[in-house]
Motif scaffolding. Structure first.
Motif, PDB file in Angstrom:
ATOM      1  N   THR A   1     -17.002  30.088   6.242  1.00 39.00           N
ATOM      2  CA  THR A   1     -17.519  31.452   6.340  1.00 39.00           C
ATOM      3  C   THR A   1     -19.037  31.491   6.144  1.00 39.00           C
ATOM      4  OG1 THR A   1     -16.947  31.855   4.030  1.00 39.00           O
ATOM      5  CG2 THR A   1     -15.375  32.598   5.674  1.00 39.00           C
ATOM      6  N   LYS A   2     -19.567  30.630   5.273  1.00 40.13           N
ATOM      7  CA  LYS A   2     -21.027  30.566   5.113  1.00 40.13           C
ATOM      8  C   LYS A   2     -21.704  30.084   6.387  1.00 40.13           C
ATOM      9  CE  LYS A   2     -22.256  30.121   0.311  1.00 40.13           C
ATOM     10  NZ  LYS A   2     -22.981  29.321  -0.675  1.00 40.13           N
ATOM     11  N   ALA A   3     -21.020  29.220   7.135  1.00 41.48           N
ATOM     12  CA  ALA A   3     -21.588  28.682   8.366  1.00 41.48           C
ATOM     13  C   ALA A   3     -21.331  29.595   9.567  1.00 41.48           C
ATOM     14  CB  ALA A   3     -21.019  27.300   8.645  1.00 41.48           C
TER      15      ALA A   3
ATOM     16  N   LYS B   1     -14.608  28.749   2.269  1.00 38.59           N
ATOM     17  CA  LYS B   1     -15.910  29.302   1.883  1.00 38.59           C
ATOM     18  C   LYS B   1     -17.048  28.650   2.666  1.00 38.59           C
ATOM     19  CE  LYS B   1     -16.849  31.816  -0.962  1.00 38.59           C
ATOM     20  NZ  LYS B   1     -17.189  33.213  -0.886  1.00 38.59           N
TER      21      LYS B   1
ATOM     22  N   ASN C   1     -27.714  20.516   6.432  1.00 39.89           N
ATOM     23  CA  ASN C   1     -27.665  21.884   6.955  1.00 39.89           C
ATOM     24  C   ASN C   1     -27.485  22.933   5.861  1.00 39.89           C
ATOM     25  OD1 ASN C   1     -28.095  21.059   9.548  1.00 39.89           O
ATOM     26  ND2 ASN C   1     -25.965  21.130  10.163  1.00 39.89           N
ATOM     27  N   PHE C   2     -27.032  22.509   4.697  1.00 39.21           N
ATOM     28  CA  PHE C   2     -26.913  23.420   3.562  1.00 39.21           C
ATOM     29  C   PHE C   2     -28.023  23.193   2.541  1.00 39.21           C
ATOM     30  CE2 PHE C   2     -22.572  24.040   5.100  1.00 39.21           C
ATOM     31  CZ  PHE C   2     -22.430  25.404   4.931  1.00 39.21           C
TER      32      PHE C   2
ATOM     33  N   SER D   1     -25.159  28.696  -4.300  1.00 31.88           N
ATOM     34  CA  SER D   1     -26.191  29.504  -3.654  1.00 31.88           C
ATOM     35  C   SER D   1     -26.713  28.893  -2.353  1.00 31.88           C
ATOM     36  CB  SER D   1     -27.354  29.719  -4.623  1.00 31.88           C
ATOM     37  OG  SER D   1     -27.918  28.454  -4.958  1.00 31.88           O
ATOM     38  N   ALA D   2     -26.131  27.788  -1.908  1.00 32.97           N
ATOM     39  CA  ALA D   2     -26.605  27.117  -0.695  1.00 32.97           C
ATOM     40  C   ALA D   2     -26.411  28.024   0.523  1.00 32.97           C
ATOM     41  CB  ALA D   2     -25.846  25.808  -0.488  1.00 32.97           C
ATOM     42  N   GLN D   3     -27.430  28.064   1.353  1.00 30.42           N
ATOM     43  CA  GLN D   3     -27.380  28.851   2.582  1.00 30.42           C
ATOM     44  C   GLN D   3     -27.328  27.909   3.777  1.00 30.42           C
ATOM     45  OE1 GLN D   3     -27.228  32.255   2.759  1.00 30.42           O
ATOM     46  NE2 GLN D   3     -27.005  32.102   0.526  1.00 30.42           N
ATOM     47  N   TYR D   4     -26.529  28.278   4.762  1.00 33.63           N
ATOM     48  CA  TYR D   4     -26.408  27.451   5.964  1.00 33.63           C
ATOM     49  C   TYR D   4     -27.589  27.711   6.881  1.00 33.63           C
ATOM     50  CZ  TYR D   4     -24.483  25.470  10.258  1.00 33.63           C
ATOM     51  OH  TYR D   4     -24.278  24.717  11.388  1.00 33.63           O
ATOM     52  N   ARG D   5     -28.228  26.640   7.268  1.00 39.31           N
ATOM     53  CA  ARG D   5     -29.304  26.719   8.264  1.00 39.31           C
ATOM     54  C   ARG D   5     -29.192  25.475   9.130  1.00 39.31           C
ATOM     55  NH1 ARG D   5     -32.601  23.250   5.664  1.00 39.31           N
ATOM     56  NH2 ARG D   5     -32.677  23.349   3.410  1.00 39.31           N
TER      57      ARG D   5
END
Length: 121
Positions: free
Chosen positions: A35-37, A32, A88-89, A115-119
């Motif tokens: 895939t988020k990254a 998971k 980064n998350f 709910s963390a988004q990769y940036r």
């Protein structure tokens, strides 16, 4: 007692099943996160490759994964990777240190299924 007897004792019965279940859970959590990254989740199943891509998710070159082979350096490097991955998350240093370094299965489950988004910072 030879090595074969020892191996049979360690991986027979409950210990082998528990080890397999924990590895599967960790692989699901990493899948998971990958895939988020933006990386293929299947890479989480390959033991050395998942470290290389975890280092990439932390924002460093995959070649830095070789630092895991050096004693003492690998501990410091694992902390750096955990903190950078958390950053980064959008997670703080305390979360990263305790849940991504000390208990990575739980930390990666929280990041992967939360709910963390990769940036990339």
């Amino acid at each position: 007692m030879d090595l074969n007897d020892y191996t049979q004792q360690v991986f027979s019965g409950g210990a082998g099943v528990i080890t397999l279940v924990l590895y599967i859970l960790y692989a699901v959590a990493l899948w998971k996160v990958f895939t988020k990254a933006g990386y293929p989740g299947i890479l989480a199943l390959i033991p050395i490759v998942n470290l290389v891509f975890l280092v990439k998710i932390a924002g460093m070159s995959g070649w830095f994964a070789l630092l895991y082979l050096i004693p003492i350096v690998n501990i410091v490097f694992a902390i750096v990777v955990a903190v950078k991955q958390g950053k980064n998350f959008g997670k703080g240093g305390v979360f990263s240190f305790f849940l991504l370094w000390l208990i990575p299965m739980i930390g990666n489950f929280i990041i992967g299924f939360g709910s963390a988004q990769y940036r990339k910072v």
